[in-house]
Write an enzyme that holds these catalytic residues in place. Sequence first.
Site, mmCIF file in Angstrom:
data_model
loop_
_atom_site.group_PDB
_atom_site.id
_atom_site.type_symbol
_atom_site.label_atom_id
_atom_site.label_comp_id
_atom_site.label_asym_id
_atom_site.label_seq_id
_atom_site.Cartn_x
_atom_site.Cartn_y
_atom_site.Cartn_z
ATOM 1 N N ARG A 68 16.755 -16.924 16.242
ATOM 2 C CA ARG A 68 15.520 -17.246 15.509
ATOM 3 C C ARG A 68 14.330 -16.376 15.908
ATOM 4 N NH1 ARG A 68 17.654 -22.332 16.313
ATOM 5 N NH2 ARG A 68 18.677 -23.086 14.429
ATOM 6 N N LYS A 85 7.088 -5.018 8.926
ATOM 7 C CA LYS A 85 8.129 -5.217 7.910
ATOM 8 C C LYS A 85 9.459 -4.751 8.481
ATOM 9 C CE LYS A 85 5.674 -4.793 3.528
ATOM 10 N NZ LYS A 85 5.660 -4.057 2.255
ATOM 11 N N GLU A 107 3.677 10.680 3.747
ATOM 12 C CA GLU A 107 3.057 9.356 3.983
ATOM 13 C C GLU A 107 1.721 9.509 4.735
ATOM 14 O OE1 GLU A 107 4.032 6.583 2.639
ATOM 15 O OE2 GLU A 107 6.216 6.586 2.413
ATOM 16 N N LYS A 122 -3.132 2.502 8.399
ATOM 17 C CA LYS A 122 -2.112 1.467 8.220
ATOM 18 C C LYS A 122 -2.552 0.169 8.910
ATOM 19 C CE LYS A 122 2.183 -0.085 7.382
ATOM 20 N NZ LYS A 122 3.555 0.237 7.118
ATOM 21 N N GLU A 124 1.151 -8.886 2.490
ATOM 22 C CA GLU A 124 1.135 -8.221 1.187
ATOM 23 C C GLU A 124 0.863 -9.164 0.025
ATOM 24 O OE1 GLU A 124 4.006 -5.155 0.754
ATOM 25 O OE2 GLU A 124 3.475 -4.816 -1.346
ATOM 26 N N ARG A 159 -2.580 -4.784 0.835
ATOM 27 C CA ARG A 159 -1.444 -4.048 1.396
ATOM 28 C C ARG A 159 -0.684 -3.294 0.295
ATOM 29 N NH1 ARG A 159 2.419 -5.726 6.532
ATOM 30 N NH2 ARG A 159 3.640 -3.824 6.494
ATOM 31 N N ASN A 219 1.285 1.260 -1.453
ATOM 32 C CA ASN A 219 2.304 1.625 -2.431
ATOM 33 C C ASN A 219 1.873 2.777 -3.328
ATOM 34 O OD1 ASN A 219 4.722 0.351 -2.202
ATOM 35 N ND2 ASN A 219 4.585 -0.526 -4.260
ATOM 36 N N HIS A 259 4.287 5.206 -4.867
ATOM 37 C CA HIS A 259 5.630 4.663 -4.642
ATOM 38 C C HIS A 259 6.294 4.093 -5.896
ATOM 39 C CE1 HIS A 259 4.720 5.291 -0.467
ATOM 40 N NE2 HIS A 259 5.845 4.731 -0.061
ATOM 41 N N HIS A 272 9.846 5.393 -5.911
ATOM 42 C CA HIS A 272 11.044 4.543 -5.778
ATOM 43 C C HIS A 272 11.995 4.761 -6.950
ATOM 44 C CE1 HIS A 272 8.874 1.460 -2.995
ATOM 45 N NE2 HIS A 272 9.571 2.327 -2.288
ATOM 46 N N HIS A 328 12.573 10.096 1.032
ATOM 47 C CA HIS A 328 11.576 9.147 0.560
ATOM 48 C C HIS A 328 10.225 9.859 0.377
ATOM 49 C CE1 HIS A 328 9.437 5.408 0.079
ATOM 50 N NE2 HIS A 328 8.641 5.714 1.092
#
Length: 355
Positions: A116, A137, A179, A221, A231, A235, A239, A242, A246, A259
């Site tokens: 956990r 994340k 980035e 960041k 998010e 946040r 993106n 992106h 993506h 990426h």
Amino acid sequence: MDTIRIETSGGSYPVHIGKGIRTKWRELIDDYASYSSFFIITDEAVEAHYLSSILGEEKLSYFIVPSGEESKSFEQYHQCMTALLEAELDRKSCIISLGGGVVGDLAGFAAATYMRGIDFIQIPTTLLAHDSSVGGKTGINHELGKNLIGAFHQPAAVIYDIECLRTLPDREWRSGFSEVIKHALIHDETFLNWLVDRRKAVQNYSDEELQFMLKKGINVKGAIVKEDERETGVRAYLNFGHTLGHAIEAELGYGKVTHGEAVAIGMIFALRMSEEYFQTKLRMDELRIWFESLGLPVAVPRELDIMKLLQRMKVDKKAENKSLKFILLKEIGTPTKVSIDDEAALKLLKKSVER
Ligand code: NAD
Ligand code: MG
């Protein structure tokens, strides 16, 4: 060494940036003595370069995954959990993630879910990881999509040794740099100008320049994560570039472009869209030429079907009600989220295809 503190709802943690600091990780962790054991997760390429310098004289347990995105899988996650259980980690153990974003996401998710949730620290080894190692994340991929299985779990510390970057292949430098540019574009035009003014590829930066750049990028960041950890708002600005990025990655097949390369194309597209939407000039032409000089792609590959890209963008994890949402810039440093109708997006996509 520089130290930035990342503020989150559960408290703050330090990001240390410096040269050669990976070997001092024991001194750099606040509660070193309070952990019952440490366990390293890394990948094959990183192991060859850096594992021994983290181990030192100590006999720590470790688990090595193959290099590459495929390791963010249920299978590697399962094997990793087995290794943690066999090493008898308990709730006071700490996982060390040594590697780029792939290892960081996998090790972070393992830490988030082992009994956990136990602590983990990040020792990032790629430039892209200035983004992925901060913000909490974590996750793995599902065959139906990237990063769909995961958890928010902040690291206890990030120890960023710029020395590790020196062994990166050129393509990985470029991918991470994309980035960095994104962070500058959405938050800090002065930093953007600093980057443009270097007039050299990031792999030729001096140690001082690298350190300054990482500090700036991580600060952006960190500021955004502080405001919106989960998010639900700002946040989403991370993106920028992106939505199309993506879609390009998914349509070409992961691994065909990095990426960062896909995001570079997406950022030029989003700049073009911003200029049209807000009827303003945003240095799109100048930045496109700069990207090209850095070896970053700027146009949608000719082989891709534009209709399919549009469909992908509409089912993007971050899309809402299957309508197209883009992060655009009102000005450099001032992002905002807007809805775009299909027609307008298609028209711009056509203009953005490679000639
Ligand atoms: P990566 O971890 O796969 O590293 C890229 C390649 O470089 C790999 O082959 C790796 O073995 C090799 N490598 C790593 N460090 C090296 C070094 N110092 N010297 C030589 N080779 C080295 O990829 P990445 O670009 O770091 O990260 C991409 C991943 O990050 C994606 O899965 C993406 O989804 C994830 N990501 C996560 C977040 C987040 O917030 N969690 C943010 C952005 C990206
Ligand atoms: Mg990204």
